[in-house]
Each structure stands twice: as C-alpha cells, then as structure tokens.
Design an enzyme around this catalytic site. Structure first.
Site, short mmCIF file in Angstrom:
data_model
loop_
_atom_site.label_atom_id
_atom_site.label_comp_id
_atom_site.label_asym_id
_atom_site.label_seq_id
_atom_site.Cartn_x
_atom_site.Cartn_y
_atom_site.Cartn_z
N HIS A 80 0.71 -1.14 -0.22
CA HIS A 80 -0.44 0.41 -0.04
C HIS A 80 0.95 0.81 -0.15
O HIS A 80 2.30 1.25 0.14
CB HIS A 80 -1.27 -0.41 1.47
CG HIS A 80 -0.22 -0.34 2.42
ND1 HIS A 80 -0.27 -0.98 3.02
CD2 HIS A 80 0.00 0.28 3.07
CE1 HIS A 80 0.68 -1.07 3.89
NE2 HIS A 80 0.62 0.33 4.69
N VAL A 81 0.26 1.71 -0.43
CA VAL A 81 0.62 3.47 -0.46
C VAL A 81 0.32 4.72 0.02
O VAL A 81 -1.01 4.54 0.20
CB VAL A 81 1.44 4.42 -2.04
CG1 VAL A 81 2.21 5.54 -2.23
CG2 VAL A 81 1.85 2.92 -3.07
P1 M7G Z 1 1.25 0.56 7.29
O1 M7G Z 1 2.10 1.08 6.50
O2 M7G Z 1 0.94 -0.87 6.80
O3 M7G Z 1 1.44 0.97 9.56
O4 M7G Z 1 0.29 1.73 6.97
P2 M7G Z 1 1.25 2.27 9.85
O5 M7G Z 1 -0.66 1.88 10.30
O6 M7G Z 1 1.94 2.02 11.65
O7 M7G Z 1 1.40 3.46 9.48
C1 M7G Z 1 -1.86 1.33 7.07
C2 M7G Z 1 -1.89 2.33 7.03
O8 M7G Z 1 -3.76 1.48 6.78
C3 M7G Z 1 -2.29 2.89 8.55
O9 M7G Z 1 -2.11 4.77 7.67
C4 M7G Z 1 -3.66 2.71 8.71
O10 M7G Z 1 -3.84 4.28 9.03
C5 M7G Z 1 -4.58 2.48 7.67
N1 M7G Z 1 -5.59 1.86 8.26
C6 M7G Z 1 -5.38 0.71 8.73
N2 M7G Z 1 -6.90 0.03 8.97
C7 M7G Z 1 -6.78 -0.89 9.88
C8 M7G Z 1 -7.50 0.81 8.10
C9 M7G Z 1 -8.97 0.32 7.86
O11 M7G Z 1 -9.67 -0.36 7.96
N3 M7G Z 1 -9.36 1.58 6.67
C10 M7G Z 1 -8.45 2.34 6.49
N4 M7G Z 1 -9.18 2.84 5.20
N5 M7G Z 1 -7.01 1.84 6.69
C11 M7G Z 1 -6.95 1.37 7.67
#
Ligand code: M7G
Length: 303
Positions: free
Chosen positions: A243-244
């Site tokens: 994801h980006v």
């Molecule tokens: P990441 O780089 O895997 O990790 O980003 P981080 O969460 O430590 O930054 C995942 C991104 O997905 C984050 O910016 C989260 O806020 C977002 N995210 C997580 N969840 C569970 C959801 C969701 O259910 N819906 C949406 N739209 N975004 C999500």
C-alpha cells in the site's frame, strides 16, 4: 527559592492597575477578549501539533487596530479525565467501520475539551495479537476494501486491473473535514506483494499507475495538486499487503520521516535503474522495544 508566588503577585497588581506596564500585557490582557481580534494572516499551522500561529489585529475602542501575534493550541488529554471522557454521554458519530476497526467523530462536553477525533483502532487487539505468526497484522480490512465489503462508499478512485490496478481510499486516520491533514491510502489489487522488499522492475507499471492516477484523483476530488502531496511507502509496514500513503505535504504525518518513509517516485527510479535494488540493499528501520520483530533481532544477536 521565592519564585513560585511571584507571577501571581504580578498578575494581581496588573489587574488592579497598580503595577506593570499596561501597554505591554498586564491590564491590556485583563481587558482582552477574542472577539476583539481580526485574523489578518495564518503565519504557521501544524495539523500534527494542533497549533496555529496567527497575525491578528486587535481592534481598540476607538476603532484603531494594533498588530498581535496569537497562538491557538489544542490542549493535550489529561490522564485523570480520561475515565470521565468515556463515561459521559456524548455524540459518537460512526464514520467508518471495517473488520475490527471503527472511527467515530466524538463531541464531548465542553469541560472535557472541544471536538476530539476518536479512533477506536482497538488498542487491545494491537497489544494482544498485533502480529500474526508470519506476515504481521491481519489484513481482513484490506481485502474488505478490495472486495467492496467495507468502505465501498469511500472509494476515491479505482483502477480495477488485477495486476496493475489499485483502490484509493481515505485513510482511517483522516476525517475528511479539512485538507491540512489529508491522508489517503492506495491498496494494490495484487495480493502477493508484501512490502517494498518484494518490488522489482516487474512492478513498475503498477507503481506508475498508483503515482499518476492517485495524484490525478486527489486533485480532481480534493483540489490538492500532486506537488502538494507526500507519496510514500513504509518500511516496515504494519500490514503486509502493498500500500502507498498519500499525505498533505504540509502535514507532518506520523511515520513520514526518513527512517520509515520511502518516496514512491524514488522507489520507481531505483527500480528503473536496477530491478533488484530492493532485493539487494540494506533497509534500516526503527522498531519499538516491545515488538515481536525486535525480539527476533535480539534472538539473532543483531541488536
Ligand atoms: P502501515 O504503513 O502498514 O502502518 O499503514 P501504520 O499503520 O503503522 O502506519 C497502514 C495504513 O492503513 C495506516 O495509515 C492506517 O491508518 C491505515 N488503516 C488501517 N486500517 C485498519 C484501516 C482501515 O480499516 N481502513 C482504512 N481506510 N485505513 C486503514
């Protein structure tokens, strides 16, 4: 040291008009109300720190204006008030629900602070089972979005191509009420790419689509041009499905600093120069001491 009571004494004197320089604070501050101020310019604003610096004009009784710098800052949470915050009846408007994640917009009573953005990201879950055995946190929410089982009404753009397509949605952390902390996330349709580490030149068409179409879709929907966006991947990510992140350039989003964020434009260039770039190079990243991955490094004698 006798410093404690002094400021109070000074204030009392000023309020009584007995001391201090009334033109530089003191009595002037006592008579001050916010409605006397007109905003002339926003000098600096930080969505992350929730603070704004204003160049304002204070209108006096005779109608003449005096320049003023005004700093507005949202107060931090007070630990002892948190139980009250949860107990008091308040409006909780559900914004998004996906798998075990929900976001609400909360309107707590004034004594417990103004508008607060609530994020029920299930801390208990994070702590209890944050990392599934192999690839990290569970990705049900990602598949829900890709399969239109959740957040379908929030999709900003989709390229449905199974190998070079993706879905762009507002990130869980963004309530879409203001552009200062704009935050969207592009989830690719391909399921086998776990992270930056897996990328090779074979993925260039996909990455170029995400960069180009993501920027266009955000400009079209939110009026923010690509030059005002920070577009990057995390390494390590929390969820191992490629994801980006798209965030507002002026927003110092959590995880947007050098040790975690890899700009998508740089990733594309690096892969165009050397297909094996991310298979070969060392990738440095910070880890919290309580993360299971950190323990693995410790066990392997690497930290
Ligand atoms: P990441 O780089 O895997 O990790 O980003 P981080 O969460 O430590 O930054 C995942 C991104 O997905 C984050 O910016 C989260 O806020 C977002 N995210 C997580 N969840 C569970 C959801 C969701 O259910 N819906 C949406 N739209 N975004 C999500």
């Amino acid at each position: 040291m006798a410093e404690g009571p002094q400021p109070k004494r000074k204030r009392e004197e000023d309020e009584e008009g007995n001391g201090g320089d009334a033109t530089q604070g003191g009595a002037a501050a006592a008579a001050f109300t916010l409605s006397d101020l007109r905003v002339r310019r926003v000098l600096r604003e930080s969505a992350r720190d929730k603070i704004v610096f204003l160049h304002a004009e204070r209108i006096g009784l005779s109608g003449e204006g005096t320049d003023a710098v005004v700093i507005l800052e949202k107060t931090p949470f007070q630990e002892e008030k948190i139980p009250d915050l949860l107990k008091k009846p308040m409006n909780a408007e559900l914004q998004m629900h996906n798998d075990i994640y929900c976001t609400f917009y909360l309107s707590p009573p004034p004594e417990l602070s103004g508008g607060v953005q609530g994020d029920n990201q299930s801390r208990a879950y994070r702590q209890a089972g944050g990392w599934n055995l192999k690839y990290g946190r569970r990705r049900v929410w990602v598949y829900n979005i890709l399969e239109k089982k959740a957040e379908a009404d929030r999709i900003v753009h989709e390229n449905p191509d199974p190998s070079n397509g993706f879905v762009l949605v507002p990130d869980l952390k963004w309530n879409q009420n203001q552009l200062d902390d704009l935050y969207l996330i592009a989830l690719v349709h391909r399921r086998q790419i776990k992270s930056l580490r897996d990328l090779t030149a074979e993925h260039l068409p996909l990455l170029r689509n995400v960069l180009q179409e993501g920027k266009e879709a955000i400009e079209k929907r939110f009026g923010v041009p690509g030059s005002q966006l920070r577009i990057y991947l995390h390494y390590q990510p929390s969820y191992h499905h490629l994801h980006v992140h798209f965030t507002a350039l002026g927003y110092d989003a959590p995880g947007s600093s050098v040790e975690r964020a890899h700009l998508l434009a740089d990733v594309i260039d690096n892969l165009a120069m050397d297909s094996m770039y991310y298979q070969k190079r060392a990738l440095t990243f910070p880890l919290r001491a309580d993360e299971p991955l950190f323990k693995k490094f410790q066990e392997a004698g690497k930290v």
